[in-house]
Each structure stands twice: as structure tokens, then as C-alpha cells.
Design a protein around this motif. Structure first.
Motif, PDB file in Angstrom:
ATOM      1  N   MET A 486     -20.802  12.005  43.066  1.00 41.26           N
ATOM      2  CA  MET A 486     -21.924  12.221  44.054  1.00 41.26           C
ATOM      3  C   MET A 486     -23.003  13.116  43.455  1.00 41.26           C
ATOM      4  SD  MET A 486     -23.829  11.531  46.399  1.00 41.26           S
ATOM      5  CE  MET A 486     -22.864  10.212  47.315  1.00 41.26           C
ATOM      6  N   LEU A 487     -22.328  14.316  42.801  1.00 44.78           N
ATOM      7  CA  LEU A 487     -23.309  15.369  42.081  1.00 44.78           C
ATOM      8  C   LEU A 487     -23.888  15.010  40.885  1.00 44.78           C
ATOM      9  CD1 LEU A 487     -20.931  18.527  42.568  1.00 44.78           C
ATOM     10  CD2 LEU A 487     -22.828  18.039  43.849  1.00 44.78           C
ATOM     11  N   GLN A 488     -23.140  14.120  40.045  1.00 40.39           N
ATOM     12  CA  GLN A 488     -23.889  13.426  38.987  1.00 40.39           C
ATOM     13  C   GLN A 488     -24.763  12.594  39.255  1.00 40.39           C
ATOM     14  OE1 GLN A 488     -23.093  14.611  35.676  1.00 40.39           O
ATOM     15  NE2 GLN A 488     -25.225  13.487  35.475  1.00 40.39           N
ATOM     16  N   SER A 489     -24.800  11.816  40.377  1.00 42.64           N
ATOM     17  CA  SER A 489     -25.841  10.913  40.794  1.00 42.64           C
ATOM     18  C   SER A 489     -27.219  11.568  41.183  1.00 42.64           C
ATOM     19  CB  SER A 489     -25.468  10.008  41.732  1.00 42.64           C
ATOM     20  OG  SER A 489     -25.177  10.475  42.939  1.00 42.64           O
ATOM     21  N   GLN A 490     -26.901  12.750  41.895  1.00 46.56           N
ATOM     22  CA  GLN A 490     -27.969  13.766  42.444  1.00 46.56           C
ATOM     23  C   GLN A 490     -28.645  14.396  41.355  1.00 46.56           C
ATOM     24  OE1 GLN A 490     -25.890  15.918  45.429  1.00 46.56           O
ATOM     25  NE2 GLN A 490     -25.741  14.321  47.114  1.00 46.56           N
ATOM     26  N   ARG A 491     -27.959  14.869  40.237  1.00 44.34           N
ATOM     27  CA  ARG A 491     -28.502  15.573  39.179  1.00 44.34           C
ATOM     28  C   ARG A 491     -29.372  14.438  38.402  1.00 44.34           C
ATOM     29  NH1 ARG A 491     -22.818  17.122  38.186  1.00 44.34           N
ATOM     30  NH2 ARG A 491     -22.532  19.115  38.858  1.00 44.34           N
ATOM     31  N   ASP A 492     -28.950  13.245  38.428  1.00 45.19           N
ATOM     32  CA  ASP A 492     -29.772  12.210  37.525  1.00 45.19           C
ATOM     33  C   ASP A 492     -30.969  11.832  38.196  1.00 45.19           C
ATOM     34  OD1 ASP A 492     -27.716  12.073  35.688  1.00 45.19           O
ATOM     35  OD2 ASP A 492     -26.616  10.451  36.370  1.00 45.19           O
ATOM     36  N   THR A 493     -31.038  11.932  39.520  1.00 47.59           N
ATOM     37  CA  THR A 493     -32.085  11.547  40.134  1.00 47.59           C
ATOM     38  C   THR A 493     -33.169  12.852  40.487  1.00 47.59           C
ATOM     39  OG1 THR A 493     -30.815  11.463  42.310  1.00 47.59           O
ATOM     40  CG2 THR A 493     -31.289   9.368  41.121  1.00 47.59           C
ATOM     41  N   TYR A 494     -32.385  13.743  41.420  1.00 47.20           N
ATOM     42  CA  TYR A 494     -33.353  15.039  41.661  1.00 47.20           C
ATOM     43  C   TYR A 494     -33.665  15.801  40.756  1.00 47.20           C
ATOM     44  CZ  TYR A 494     -32.337  13.866  46.642  1.00 47.20           C
ATOM     45  OH  TYR A 494     -32.121  13.414  47.879  1.00 47.20           O
ATOM     46  N   GLY A 495     -32.827  15.875  39.620  1.00 45.17           N
ATOM     47  CA  GLY A 495     -33.370  16.527  38.532  1.00 45.17           C
ATOM     48  C   GLY A 495     -33.662  18.306  38.698  1.00 45.17           C
ATOM     49  N   ASP A 496     -34.622  18.587  38.078  1.00 48.87           N
ATOM     50  CA  ASP A 496     -34.827  20.169  38.224  1.00 48.87           C
ATOM     51  C   ASP A 496     -35.633  20.380  39.282  1.00 48.87           C
ATOM     52  OD1 ASP A 496     -37.039  19.261  37.361  1.00 48.87           O
ATOM     53  OD2 ASP A 496     -37.505  20.278  35.769  1.00 48.87           O
ATOM     54  N   GLY A 497     -35.972  19.276  40.083  1.00 46.87           N
ATOM     55  CA  GLY A 497     -36.718  19.600  41.492  1.00 46.87           C
ATOM     56  C   GLY A 497     -35.988  20.317  42.534  1.00 46.87           C
ATOM     57  N   ILE A 498     -34.557  20.476  42.471  1.00 45.50           N
ATOM     58  CA  ILE A 498     -33.614  20.945  43.523  1.00 45.50           C
ATOM     59  C   ILE A 498     -32.709  21.787  42.501  1.00 45.50           C
ATOM     60  CG2 ILE A 498     -31.821  20.607  45.093  1.00 45.50           C
ATOM     61  CD1 ILE A 498     -34.463  19.649  46.063  1.00 45.50           C
ATOM     62  N   ASP A 499     -32.672  23.169  43.384  1.00 41.54           N
ATOM     63  CA  ASP A 499     -31.497  24.091  42.459  1.00 41.54           C
ATOM     64  C   ASP A 499     -30.221  23.337  42.339  1.00 41.54           C
ATOM     65  OD1 ASP A 499     -29.827  26.152  42.115  1.00 41.54           O
ATOM     66  OD2 ASP A 499     -30.462  27.402  43.620  1.00 41.54           O
ATOM     67  N   GLN A 500     -29.974  23.197  41.187  1.00 43.41           N
ATOM     68  CA  GLN A 500     -28.535  22.420  40.941  1.00 43.41           C
ATOM     69  C   GLN A 500     -27.215  22.891  41.367  1.00 43.41           C
ATOM     70  OE1 GLN A 500     -28.423  19.469  38.206  1.00 43.41           O
ATOM     71  NE2 GLN A 500     -30.484  19.436  39.548  1.00 43.41           N
ATOM     72  N   GLN A 501     -27.410  24.044  41.843  1.00 43.28           N
ATOM     73  CA  GLN A 501     -26.000  24.949  42.545  1.00 43.28           C
ATOM     74  C   GLN A 501     -25.919  24.806  44.072  1.00 43.28           C
ATOM     75  OE1 GLN A 501     -24.066  26.238  40.267  1.00 43.28           O
ATOM     76  NE2 GLN A 501     -25.648  25.637  38.986  1.00 43.28           N
ATOM     77  N   THR A 502     -27.028  23.920  44.365  1.00 45.37           N
ATOM     78  CA  THR A 502     -26.816  23.694  45.929  1.00 45.37           C
ATOM     79  C   THR A 502     -26.989  22.310  46.227  1.00 45.37           C
ATOM     80  OG1 THR A 502     -29.291  23.809  46.409  1.00 45.37           O
ATOM     81  CG2 THR A 502     -28.150  25.847  46.407  1.00 45.37           C
ATOM     82  N   LEU A 503     -26.284  21.327  45.664  1.00 41.62           N
ATOM     83  CA  LEU A 503     -26.526  19.966  45.865  1.00 41.62           C
ATOM     84  C   LEU A 503     -25.346  19.736  46.741  1.00 41.62           C
ATOM     85  CD1 LEU A 503     -27.090  18.382  42.158  1.00 41.62           C
ATOM     86  CD2 LEU A 503     -28.700  18.994  44.095  1.00 41.62           C
ATOM     87  N   HIS A 504     -25.227  18.378  47.302  1.00 40.20           N
ATOM     88  CA  HIS A 504     -24.405  17.983  48.655  1.00 40.20           C
ATOM     89  C   HIS A 504     -23.352  17.275  48.055  1.00 40.20           C
ATOM     90  CE1 HIS A 504     -22.805  16.825  52.314  1.00 40.20           C
ATOM     91  NE2 HIS A 504     -24.104  17.453  53.030  1.00 40.20           N
ATOM     92  N   PRO A 505     -22.190  17.681  47.547  1.00 40.73           N
ATOM     93  CA  PRO A 505     -21.132  16.962  46.801  1.00 40.73           C
ATOM     94  C   PRO A 505     -20.330  15.937  47.765  1.00 40.73           C
ATOM     95  CG  PRO A 505     -20.505  19.184  47.457  1.00 40.73           C
ATOM     96  CD  PRO A 505     -21.823  19.015  47.546  1.00 40.73           C
ATOM     97  N   TYR A 506     -20.625  16.226  49.319  1.00 36.76           N
ATOM     98  CA  TYR A 506     -19.863  15.208  50.386  1.00 36.76           C
ATOM     99  C   TYR A 506     -20.898  14.299  50.805  1.00 36.76           C
ATOM    100  CZ  TYR A 506     -16.061  18.719  50.106  1.00 36.76           C
ATOM    101  OH  TYR A 506     -14.959  19.161  49.700  1.00 36.76           O
ATOM    102  N   MET A 507     -21.890  14.052  50.507  1.00 36.37           N
ATOM    103  CA  MET A 507     -22.762  13.103  50.964  1.00 36.37           C
ATOM    104  C   MET A 507     -22.045  11.614  51.224  1.00 36.37           C
ATOM    105  SD  MET A 507     -25.728  12.688  52.522  1.00 36.37           S
ATOM    106  CE  MET A 507     -26.184  14.239  51.976  1.00 36.37           C
ATOM    107  N   TRP A 508     -21.024  11.416  50.315  1.00 37.12           N
ATOM    108  CA  TRP A 508     -20.314  10.070  50.316  1.00 37.12           C
ATOM    109  C   TRP A 508     -19.466  10.296  51.631  1.00 37.12           C
ATOM    110  CZ3 TRP A 508     -15.191  11.127  51.192  1.00 37.12           C
ATOM    111  CH2 TRP A 508     -14.630  12.042  50.360  1.00 37.12           C
ATOM    112  N   ALA A 509     -19.321  11.315  52.221  1.00 40.10           N
ATOM    113  CA  ALA A 509     -18.587  11.489  53.627  1.00 40.10           C
ATOM    114  C   ALA A 509     -19.674  11.159  54.524  1.00 40.10           C
ATOM    115  CB  ALA A 509     -17.830  12.603  53.550  1.00 40.10           C
ATOM    116  N   VAL A 510     -20.744  11.781  54.488  1.00 42.85           N
ATOM    117  CA  VAL A 510     -21.868  11.531  55.616  1.00 42.85           C
ATOM    118  C   VAL A 510     -22.444  10.405  55.721  1.00 42.85           C
ATOM    119  CG1 VAL A 510     -24.178  12.564  56.002  1.00 42.85           C
ATOM    120  CG2 VAL A 510     -22.687  14.003  54.648  1.00 42.85           C
ATOM    121  N   LYS A 511     -22.584   9.504  54.896  1.00 39.25           N
ATOM    122  CA  LYS A 511     -23.363   8.001  54.719  1.00 39.25           C
ATOM    123  C   LYS A 511     -22.361   7.081  55.452  1.00 39.25           C
ATOM    124  CE  LYS A 511     -27.251   9.719  54.127  1.00 39.25           C
ATOM    125  NZ  LYS A 511     -28.292  10.232  55.331  1.00 39.25           N
ATOM    126  N   GLY A 512     -22.253   6.742  56.725  1.00 40.48           N
ATOM    127  CA  GLY A 512     -21.774   5.572  57.152  1.00 40.48           C
ATOM    128  C   GLY A 512     -21.775   4.444  56.532  1.00 40.48           C
TER     129      GLY A 512
END
Length: 602
Positions: A486-512
């Protein structure tokens, strides 16, 4: 933002007085009896996979009788199933509703098996001859051709029957585990100076707080809560993806994605063109992130800043304000659309109050013919208004499908977002017209934020799910591995637009959406819906009257042809990356306007 008004619960009494009423018991029993009668009809008529069948008068009569009864049963089952699920989704602790839902599942297995038998039966005959010699078949031509194609990807009748039976204790059970666990998850959070136990939906709503410290604390509390339940949710995800992989292989699909593309009535060329256009837009969204960080006066956006409000964020959109605004603005398109929305509000179709036991998010579901139910956790902000308009758009689509049969109402996810995006765009553009500088910033930001979720974030979810399916072929994945993907997929898309230290590793648990064996790759259809809806809105702006003449018919026809054929009615080529880039140009224009506003206030 909070509201000072009480928020409505939907009215289900118009169907049955309650789950424990004699009327409900009678309706439940009658529907089960109808399914049993359909089983007997299919058995007597040998509606099942056979050797090559000759299309003659006898076969045509059998087909027309089977279709009539099949459509009728599907309608009655839909109403009963949705009625029960409305109680479950608003209160997962309702043990009576959970029990009735479980009881119905046994009959739904039989109906699923009948659907499989019907498809296999159609695969045994020349459907083109059937269509040519039967008016009923001609009216259902697209469904028959899809069934013929699907029959080529079916296991043996015994295997298909077994798969349907096992799904109750496999995919469906894991789906239910995720829904119940997440809706009942209480989170420890400091609110208003006090440490409280609050539902996850309340915690996630703090993401739109004006106070960055509140957003940060809520985000950290959310991550801690997901960590506590990550092991059972990981098991659910692994089990569902493993089941889907196994069935896709047994049904001779090249991959789970190929099966998903067929289910969504598009081809790989359309998907590739859309995703390529989406990737080309990533720098624009990152530019938006940087401008938002500047507006918030912070060095860089953290994940918990993505939904931070801007502009006139202190404006409270009370629910009654949202109702008046939506009904009025829908009227600028058509009286029919406006009247539909007014009816939804006045007849109690909407459940808007966030509360314990209620699931997070928003959705719309058809209940019976022209009547829908709309589920939302309303926030007294423009975002809440926009979400409400979006879900009402789904309901308007259902209205236009009301006179179609169940087989004609097949609605792929790709086209399911058509009316919702269109209605949301009407509201967003209307709000911009009379907005002052601050309001314009807030509305622009909310619109771009939504597009960002559907283009950038959806791409990250697609990449994640694609990787999970591929790796799940080898073995189960651990919580840490799912987090890493999940973190890698967020890095590949959000890139440097978001602080890489604050991504959401559990988004796979959030999305039903990940937790469904029937709806794999539930993500990219949302992007299709947004960009297709924006493309239609552009056509509407170019020639409003001509567009209106064909719009309702388009919505009514979404189960009668594939997406490319329907799009061609408005001169749209879905295989052309230029179309998708053109839709994204509308978003880029908003980003340009937003960045200019931010710079002018610097």
C-alpha cells in the motif's frame, strides 16, 4: 463540521412495518417460495447446460416463460435484500437484521445457481437466432450476448453450483467480517479536551477539521485502531483474493482483471487509455498539493492534511440548506431531475446521521422500481452537499432504469457513476457562480480534492490490488507485506506531493471495496465514471438542448449495450487517450484557477 439540525433516518416502513412484523415474515416467505418455484420451472424445462439446442417454437416459448419468471423473482429479491441490508448498514449490532440477512443468503445461493444455469443454457443455443425470432429475446439482446460470452468462461455445472454454495462461508463471510468489524470499531480519541471512545466514522470525519492538531491526533488514533484489527482483516483480504484467483483460473480467464473488465463492459484498450491519461495528470495533482500546502502555511502536506478545508471553511451547510440548494440547482438541468430530488427528501429516502454501529461512507441502492435509498454520513460542509448530490445522481439513474426488466437493468460499475458525477458537477458549477473569493477557493478545493481521490488515489488502489492478486498466487501476505504494498502504491502516485513519512499503510483495511469476491478491482470504475461523467458534462455545455434530449435515454440504456457503444452516441471514442485527457483538462482548469487564487493571497 457539525450541524445544529437533527439529521434524518430513512423510512423503511413503506415496504414493511419492521423486521419482526407479520407483513415482513409473509413477504420473506413469499419470496423464498418464488425462488423455489423458479427452481422447479428450471428443472421441468431443463434450463441448464446442454448439447447444442435447436431454436424452434418450443424453445422460444420455454425461453420467454423462463425470462418472465426470472425477472419477476429478481425484482422481489432485490426489494427484500435491500430492505434487510438497510437495517444492517445503519446498525451492524442489529442482531435481528443480521439473522434475517443470513437466512436470506441460503435462498440467494439458489438464485445464483439459477443464474448460472440460465447462462449455461443460453450458451447451448444460437442466441442470434433466438433474438431474430423472439421479441422478448430481442428486447434482452445485450444480456443474451453477454451470457453467451460468459458461458465460455464457466466451470462445469457441478463446480459452479458448489462455488455458489461455498461462497456463503467463503467470500461472503469474509466480506461480512470486514463490514461488521469496521462498523463496530471504536477508537480512543481526544475530543473537546476529553478522551472518548468514538466510532471510526467519527474519527475519519476529523480529517476535515480546520485544526491541524485535531487532524493529526485523529489520524494517529485511526492508524492505531487499524493496527489492532489488522490480523483478521488481512486474513479476510487474503482469503477473498485467493478465492477470486482460483475461480478466475478455473473459469479460464487470463487474470482476475480480465474477468473484471468483462463484468464492467469495457476492454483492456479502454482501461490502458484511461490509466495512461491519468498518469499524465499526476504532476498537476502534485502541483495542487503544493499550492494547498502554501495556502495552509505549512511546508508540505501530510496525509492528514489532504481533506483539510480551505476558503470559507467556517460556513456551515445545514442539511436543510443542502436540500434547498440541490433541488433548485437540479432544476437548472430539468424539472424531472429536480422533482426526483424533492421526492427523495420528502419521502424519507435518505439516512444522513452518523452514529454508533453505522458503517462509514456513502452509497445509493435501488429499493423497488423508481424508489431508492441513500446512505450518507452527512457533514455540514460543501463536501457533504456534494456527496449528497452525487448519491442522488445514482438514484436518478435508478429512476431511469425503473421500467427496464431485471435483465435489462444490468449496470456495470463503469457506467454506474455516470449520473452521479454529472449531478455532482451541476452542484459544483452552480456553487461557483455566486461565490466570493473565499467561497470560490473552498468549492474549487473540494472539487479538485474529489477528483484527486478518484484519479490519483484510485490509481494507487488499483496498483495495490493488482500487486496483491499477483503475489497472492504464490502465498498469503502478512500485515507488514500488505502495508508495504500500500505504501509503495501511494509513493508511486502521490510522489513528492505528500510527506512520504505520513502515508496511510492501512488503507487496505479501510476500503470495503477490496472485500468482495464478486466485485474485484472495484476501484478503476470510479475513475471511468468521473472522467466519462465530465466528458458528458462537456458535451452538455456545448449543446445543452440536444444533450438533454438523449441523456435520460442514455441512463435508461446502460444495461442494453457496452460502454463503448453507448459512448459513441455522444461522439466519444473510449479507446482514444485524447478523450480521457480532455476530461482531465476540466480538472486541470480547476487546478490552474486554484493555484492562481493561492498565489494572489500569498
Amino acid at each position: 463540521m457539525t450541524t445544529t439540525q437533527s439529521l434524518p433516518h430513512w423510512n423503511m416502513d413503506v415496504v414493511y412495518p419492521g423486521l419482526q412484523s407479520p407483513e415482513f415474515a409473509q413477504g420473506f416467505a413469499a419470496t423464498v417460495k418464488e425462488i423455489e418455484a423458479l427452481v422447479q420451472l428450471f428443472d421441468a424445462s431443463h434450463v441448464e447446460k446442454q448439447d447444442v439446442l435447436t431454436v424452434d417454437d418450443g424453445l422460444i416459448k420455454t425461453f420467454e416463460t423462463a425470462v418472465e419468471h426470472f425477472n419477476s423473482v429478481q425484482d422481489h429479491v432485490l426489494t427484500l435484500e435491500v430492505y434487510i441490508s438497510c437495517f444492517v448498514s445503519t446498525n451492524s449490532r442489529d442482531e435481528v437484521a443480521q439473522a434475517r440477512e443470513s437466512e436470506l443468503e441460503n435462498s440467494l445461493v439458489k438464485l445464483s445457481q439459477l443464474d448460472t444455469r440460465f447462462t449455461a443454457w443460453l450458451g447451448s443455443m444460437d442466441v442470434e437466432q433466438l433474438i431474430a425470432h423472439s421479441e422478448v429475446a430481442s428486447a434482452h439482446a445485450y444480456a443474451l450476448r453477454r451470457a453467451k460470452a460468459e458461458s465460455l468462461h464457466m466451470m462445469s455445472p457441478r463446480e459452479e453450483s458448489l462455488a455458489s454454495e461455498l461462497n456463503v462461508s467463503a467470500g461472503t463471510a469474509w466480506t461480512k467480517l470486514h463490514a461488521n468489524l469496521t462498523s463496530q470499531l471504536n477508537v480512543t480519541l481526544e475530543l473537546d479536551g476529553q478522551t472518548q471512545q468514538v466510532p471510526m466514522s467519527v474519527v475519519r470525519n476529523q480529517a476535515s477539521s480546520t485544526d491541524r492538531e485535531v487532524r493529526r491526533r485523529a489520524f494517529e488514533a485511526e492508524l492505531a485502531a487499524w493496527k489492532e484489527v489488522a490480523v483478521p482483516l488481512a486474513q479476510a483480504l487474503n482469503s477473498i483474493k485467493g478465492e477470486v484467483n482460483t475461480l478466475a483460473h478455473k473459469r479460464q480467464w487470463e487474470s482476475a482483471l480480465d474477468a473484471s473488465l468483462f463484468a464492467n463492459s469495457i476492454d483492456r484498450q479502454t482501461l490502458d487509455a484511461m490509466l495512461s491519461a491519468a498518469r499524465a495528470s499526476f504532476p498537476d495533482f502534485r502541483r495542487y498539493f503544493r499550492a494547498k500546502a502554501q495556502a495552509l502555511k505549512i511546508p508540505q502536506l501530510a496525509w492528514y492534511d489532504i481533506f483539510a478545508p480551505l476558503g470559507s471553511s467556517d460556513r456551515v451547510w445545514e442539511y436543510s440548506d443542502a436540500e434547498r440548494f440541490i433541488v433548485e440547482q437540479f432544476g437548472t438541468f430539468s424539472e424531472r431531475l429536480s422533482n426526483y430530488a424533492a421526492r427523495a427528501f420528502s419521502e424519507g429516502w435518505i439516512d444522513a446521521e452518523p452514529r454508533a454501529g453505522k458503517r462509514d461512507g456513502a452509497y445509493c441502492t435501488p429499493l423497488r422500481k423508481d424508489e431508492s435509498r441513500i446512505f450518507t454520513n452527512y457533514k455540514a460542509s460543501f463536501d457533504g452537499v456534494s456527496t449528497l448530490a452525487h448519491e442522488l445522481g445514482h438514484g436518478y439513474h435508478n429512476l431511469n432504469l425503473a421500467e427496464r426488466t431485471a435483465l435489462q437493468s444490468f449496470l456495470p460499475m463503469t457506467l454506474a457513476e455516470t449520473a452521479s458525477i454529472f449531478c455532482e458537477t451541476i452542484i459544483n458549477h452552480a456553487a461557483m457562480k455566486d461565490a466570493d473569493r473565499e467561497e470560490r477557493m473552498a468549492i474549487l478545493e473540494a472539487s479538485i480534492q474529489g477528483a484527486c481521490q478518484v484519479v490519483l488515489d484510485i490509481t494507487s488502489r488499483f496498483l495495490f490490488e493488482q500487486n496483491v492478486f499477483e503475489q497472492r498466487k504464490q502465498r498469503e501476505l502478512s500485515v507488514e507485506e500488505l502495508n508495504g504494498l500500500m505504501l509503495q502504491s501511494q509513493r508511486d502516485t502521490y510522489g513528492d506531493g505528500i510527506d512520504q513519512q505520513t502515508l496511510h499503510p492501512y488503507m487496505w483495511a479501510v476500503k470495503g471495496h477490496y472485500y468482495s469476491s464478486d466485485l474485484s478491482f472495484y476501484n478503476y470504475p470510479y475513475m471511468f465514471g468521473l472522467l466519462f461523467g465530465l466528458g458528458l458534462y462537456a458535451r452538455y455545455q456545448q449543446n445543452p438542448e440536444a444533450f438533454k434530449q438523449g441523456y435520460d435515454e442514455l441512463l435508461s440504456s446502460t444495461g442494453l449495450d457496452d460502454a463503448a457503444t453507448l459512448a459513441a452516441r455522444f461522439g466519444i471514442d473510449l479507446h482514444s487517450e485524447a478523450f480521457w485527457r480532455g476530461s482531465l483538462d476540466i480538472v486541470r482548469q480547476d487546478i490552474d484557477a486554484f493555484c492562481e487564487l493561492v498565489q494572489s493571497q500569498a
